[in-house]
Design a protein around this motif. Structure first.
Motif, PDB file in Angstrom:
ATOM      1  N   VAL A 269       0.860  -1.181   0.000  1.00 16.92           N
ATOM      2  CA  VAL A 269       0.000   0.000   0.000  1.00 16.92           C
ATOM      3  C   VAL A 269       0.897   1.232   0.000  1.00 16.92           C
ATOM      4  O   VAL A 269       1.716   1.406   0.887  1.00 16.92           O
ATOM      5  CB  VAL A 269      -0.925   0.010   1.230  1.00 16.92           C
ATOM      6  N   GLY A 270       0.710   2.096  -0.990  1.00 19.46           N
ATOM      7  CA  GLY A 270       1.556   3.280  -1.095  1.00 19.46           C
ATOM      8  C   GLY A 270       2.904   2.947  -1.687  1.00 19.46           C
ATOM      9  O   GLY A 270       3.130   1.853  -2.215  1.00 19.46           O
ATOM     10  N   LEU A 276       3.556   0.395   2.886  1.00 15.78           N
ATOM     11  CA  LEU A 276       3.065  -0.531   3.904  1.00 15.78           C
ATOM     12  C   LEU A 276       2.810  -1.919   3.326  1.00 15.78           C
ATOM     13  O   LEU A 276       2.243  -2.052   2.233  1.00 15.78           O
ATOM     14  CB  LEU A 276       1.761  -0.011   4.509  1.00 15.78           C
ATOM     15  N   TYR A 330      -3.761  -4.155   6.073  1.00 21.32           N
ATOM     16  CA  TYR A 330      -2.365  -3.746   5.964  1.00 21.32           C
ATOM     17  C   TYR A 330      -1.852  -3.318   7.328  1.00 21.32           C
ATOM     18  O   TYR A 330      -2.626  -2.997   8.236  1.00 21.32           O
ATOM     19  CB  TYR A 330      -2.221  -2.597   4.952  1.00 21.32           C
ATOM     20  N   LYS A 332      -0.338  -0.917  10.023  1.00 18.78           N
ATOM     21  CA  LYS A 332      -0.486   0.513  10.227  1.00 18.78           C
ATOM     22  C   LYS A 332       0.868   1.212  10.110  1.00 18.78           C
ATOM     23  O   LYS A 332       1.916   0.662  10.475  1.00 18.78           O
ATOM     24  CB  LYS A 332      -1.103   0.770  11.597  1.00 18.78           C
ATOM     25  N   ARG A 333       0.850   2.422   9.638  1.00 21.67           N
ATOM     26  CA  ARG A 333       2.079   3.174   9.412  1.00 21.67           C
ATOM     27  C   ARG A 333       2.926   3.270  10.681  1.00 21.67           C
ATOM     28  O   ARG A 333       4.154   3.147  10.628  1.00 21.67           O
ATOM     29  CB  ARG A 333       1.747   4.574   8.894  1.00 21.67           C
ATOM     30  N   ASP A 354      -4.623   9.025   5.191  1.00 23.25           N
ATOM     31  CA  ASP A 354      -3.902   8.929   3.916  1.00 23.25           C
ATOM     32  C   ASP A 354      -3.751   7.485   3.464  1.00 23.25           C
ATOM     33  O   ASP A 354      -3.943   7.173   2.280  1.00 23.25           O
ATOM     34  CB  ASP A 354      -2.526   9.584   4.033  1.00 23.25           C
ATOM     35  N   ASP A 355      -3.412   6.591   4.403  1.00 22.11           N
ATOM     36  CA  ASP A 355      -3.185   5.200   4.021  1.00 22.11           C
ATOM     37  C   ASP A 355      -4.480   4.473   3.676  1.00 22.11           C
ATOM     38  O   ASP A 355      -4.496   3.587   2.817  1.00 22.11           O
ATOM     39  CB  ASP A 355      -2.432   4.468   5.135  1.00 22.11           C
TER      40      ASP A 355
END
Length: 571
Positions: A269-270, A276, A330, A332-333, A354-355
């Motif tokens: 992701v991203g 992530l 996913y 978490k940041r 954002d994520d």
């Protein structure tokens, strides 16, 4: 799951996680009772020697990676224990024993004139299953994919106060996020919380699409388990680290976890330094009726939203797949990039919003989901943020949303309620006056903190650097947030579910959603008997302690969610 991230702000090192404990590691003193007459100093070796020719002092090399070495004078055997393994090296014999398995050596272990036990580097590496080099100046240097030894050596360097050496293998991003003063303060806080680390009990290596993580489990001098996750990037450099707020507890898969009904794919992701790792779970027969993006509650959650023995998101993923619904979950940041992610201006937008939108971009770009509804599913703080995520979803990525145990009061007020409820529970349970006084003091301190948070003189971009509020930007961005009020004028269909045995977000919050959204006709509500905050049934009043007990989200929840999701129109 409703205590927010606390991290670094205004140059101060603070704690991160559900409890103010999610940092790194303690010291590594010599093991009690580890006796030997052998010199601990490294020996020099001639350059250009092969691993078979290079002799290393066993004790010094082993202790560089936090192994414990002792000598049995009766059998004349050196015994090394490391990460749950036992290695035995009889002096003068061309054999070694690794976890009871005998292995022949090219050269026997011998004692030099200084009383040191010497072993070939190749035998040492084989015994521990690692790759490493040895030099007089550097000591043992693990290399290649020896993430277990690399991370253990890093811990040892911290214990010895070798800050520059410990940081020498940091990635560029972690070097910027964790400068030496912060690293030293970080270590000091660890020592204060956990004391010294006595032994390395276990190492587990877990690769994902972004990092390779070494999960280390230590035993402290206080006989407590201590866990540390060290993340390595593709170049083998340390890219981040974290101490989970809860130690790993065995997880029991639910009865509806049927591997033949789903497939899991590793995804990212991203992109860039804060990408992530995630898992896309799809029905194995390819018949997909909807796809859901799962958004965590507060704290540095993993992709399964693990809380003790509960893995709420994993249960949802496999349960929904059985119902024909794909899911993306996913890490978490603030879990995958604990230090790198949290900057002085860090807000809930950076932490979660954002994520969630990046995850929606990923599923919207997948042709398999072109004609099915994309559903946002937020749990706890993630549920509270559903209206805000939908507000920021200007590209209309989501077609509908689910809110699980989502608070309707500001999070700072909710935490104060939790503290006060803890005091009342302690009184009813007959706790000692000392325990009650401590809980009362915690509630009073948080009440004072809430007064700072709600002080309108302060904003996200305007507050004193010495304000006694960790991660002030996060709080000022998120204060006085009434999620249900924000959802009043939105037109995305909602399914709002709540357990009636939730000690963190009680059932009154469901009534808060109903009251605020009474004018909307596109909202479905469901109250589940006995379910606690992690949506696991529990017969006694929930305290949160039961999260450590095996349990799963009931299949009924997945059936209800899937039936509702399938009814939603796709773009």
């Amino acid at each position: 799951m409703n205590e927010p991230i606390i991290k670094q702000n205004s140059g101060k090192l603070l704690l991160t996680g559900l409890l103010a404990a999610s940092i790194a590691v303690g010291s590594l003193p010599a093991a009690a009772g580890a006796t030997s007459s052998h010199d601990l100093a490294p020996t020099s070796i001639a350059s250009g020697l092969t691993a078979e020719e290079t002799l290393v002092p066993l004790r010094a090399a082993a202790e560089d990676i936090a192994a414990i070495v002792r000598y049995d004078g009766i059998s004349r055997t050196a015994i090394v224990t490391w990460a749950g393994h036992e290695l035995r090296f009889p002096i003068g014999k061309a054999t070694m024993t690794v976890d009871g398995r005998s292995i022949a050596l090219d050269k026997p272990l011998r004692v030099d004139a200084q009383g040191r036990l010497l072993l070939s580097l190749s035998a040492f590496n084989e015994a521990l299953g690692i790759e490493s080099a040895w030099s007089q100046l550097e000591g043992l240097t693990p290399s290649g994919k020896s993430y277990d030894a690399k991370s253990a050596r890093f811990v040892r360097q911290l214990a010895r106060g070798q800050w520059d050496a410990a940081a020498a293998n940091f990635s560029k991003g972690l070097t910027a996020a964790l400068p030496r003063p912060t690293l030293e303060a970080f270590w000091a806080q660890v020592q204060a919380l956990y004391g010294g680390v006595a032994s390395l009990e276990q190492v587990t290596i877990q690769p994902n699409a972004v990092h390779t993580t070494a999960k280390l489990l230590y035993k402290t001098e206080r006989q407590l388990p201590f866990a540390l996750e060290v993340r390595f990037d593709a170049d083998g450099r340390i890219d981040d680290l974290i101490v989970p707020a809860m130690a790993d507890v065995p997880y029991s898969p639910p009865s509806y976890d049927l591997p033949q009904t789903y497939k899991e794919e590793q995804v990212v992701v991203g992109e860039g330094t804060l990408a992530l790792p995630g898992k896309l779970t799809v029905p194995s027969d390819g018949r997909i009726a909807a796809v859901a993006v799962l958004v965590h509650g507060s704290g540095p959650n993993d992709e399964d939203e693990t809380a003790g023995a509960a893995k709420t998101f994993r249960d949802l993923a496999v349960g929904l797949a059985k119902q024909g619904v794909a899911t993306l979950r996913y890490t978490k940041r603030t879990r995958e990039h604990s230090f790198k992610a949290v900057t002085p201006g860090f807000t809930v937008k950076d932490e979660t919003i954002d994520d969630a939108l990046l995850a929606a971009d990923l599923v919207n770009a997948d042709a398999r989901f072109a004609d099915v509804p994309v559903i946002l599913v937020g749990h706890s703080q993630g549920g509270m943020l559903v209206p805000r995520i939908l507000k920021d979803d200007r590209n209309k990525r989501f077609d509908a949303a689910v809110i699980l145990a989502g608070p309707t009061v500001p999070i700072e007020d909710l935490i104060l309620t939790q503290y006060k409820n803890a005091v009342e529970r302690a009184r009813k349970q007959g706790a000692s006056p000392e325990v009650i006084a401590q809980l009362e003091q915690q509630a009073k301190q948080w009440e004072q903190t809430v007064a700072i948070i709600k002080d309108e003189r302060y904003t996200t971009n305007n507050y004193p650097a010495d304000l006694p509020l960790p991660n002030a930007s996060w709080w000022f961005d998120f204060r006085n947030h009434y999620a249900a009020e924000q959802a009043k004028d939105q037109h995305i269909p909602l399914f709002i579910a709540q357990g009636d045995n939730d000690v963190q977000v009680d059932a009154s919050n469901l009534e808060g959603w109903k009251k605020a959204l009474s004018a909307r006709t596109d909202v479905t509500y469901k109250l589940y008997p006995k379910l606690n905050h992690v949506f696991v049934p529990y017969d006694q009043p929930s305290t949160g302690a039961e999260y450590m007990l095996p349990g799963n989200v009931p299949i009924e929840v997945m059936e209800d969610l899937a039936a509702w999701m399938k009814q939603q129109p796709a773009k």
